[in-house]
Design a protein around this motif. Structure first.
Motif, short mmCIF file in Angstrom:
data_model
loop_
_atom_site.label_atom_id
_atom_site.label_comp_id
_atom_site.label_asym_id
_atom_site.label_seq_id
_atom_site.Cartn_x
_atom_site.Cartn_y
_atom_site.Cartn_z
N SER A 56 0.87 -0.17 -3.50
CA SER A 56 0.46 0.25 -4.85
C SER A 56 -0.30 1.57 -4.80
CB SER A 56 -0.41 -0.83 -5.50
OG SER A 56 0.34 -1.99 -5.73
N SER B 168 -10.78 2.42 -2.14
CA SER B 168 -10.30 2.64 -3.50
C SER B 168 -10.39 4.12 -3.80
CB SER B 168 -11.14 1.85 -4.50
OG SER B 168 -12.47 2.31 -4.47
N GLU C 271 -2.51 -7.40 1.29
CA GLU C 271 -3.02 -6.08 1.66
C GLU C 271 -1.88 -5.07 1.72
OE1 GLU C 271 -5.69 -3.01 2.95
OE2 GLU C 271 -5.76 -4.74 1.64
N ASP D 82 0.83 -5.15 -0.04
CA ASP D 82 1.18 -4.85 -1.44
C ASP D 82 0.16 -3.90 -2.06
OD1 ASP D 82 2.85 -5.27 -3.76
OD2 ASP D 82 1.18 -6.42 -4.59
N ARG D 83 -1.12 -4.10 -1.75
CA ARG D 83 -2.16 -3.21 -2.27
C ARG D 83 -1.96 -1.79 -1.75
NH1 ARG D 83 -7.10 -0.92 -1.31
NH2 ARG D 83 -7.00 -1.40 0.89
#
Length: 63
Positions: free
Chosen positions: A49, A12, A43, A45-46
């Motif tokens: 993003s 993150s 994952e 898609d994350r």
């Protein structure tokens, strides 16, 4: 357990566009040409993003 962008799975926090792009590319390369599972698609898609956020600093919502 936190991972790093170099492994293709950033945990993150803000990434540069180059770091986010490399994380996304590394994940896809590591996946190969087998079918994508739901977890792998989530994952992906994350990571997309994170890449979009890195490409547009300061933008939090669509106009």
């Amino acid at each position: 357990m936190s991972t790093t962008p170099e492994q293709g799975h950033p945990a993150s926090g803000p990434l540069t566009p180059a770091q986010a792009n490399e994380a996304l590319r590394a994940f896809v390369r590591a996946h190969g040409d087998r079918p994508w599972s739901r977890a792998e698609l989530a994952e992906l898609d994350r990571l997309r993003s994170l890449w979009r956020a890195a490409e547009r600093p300061g933008m939090t919502a669509a106009a």
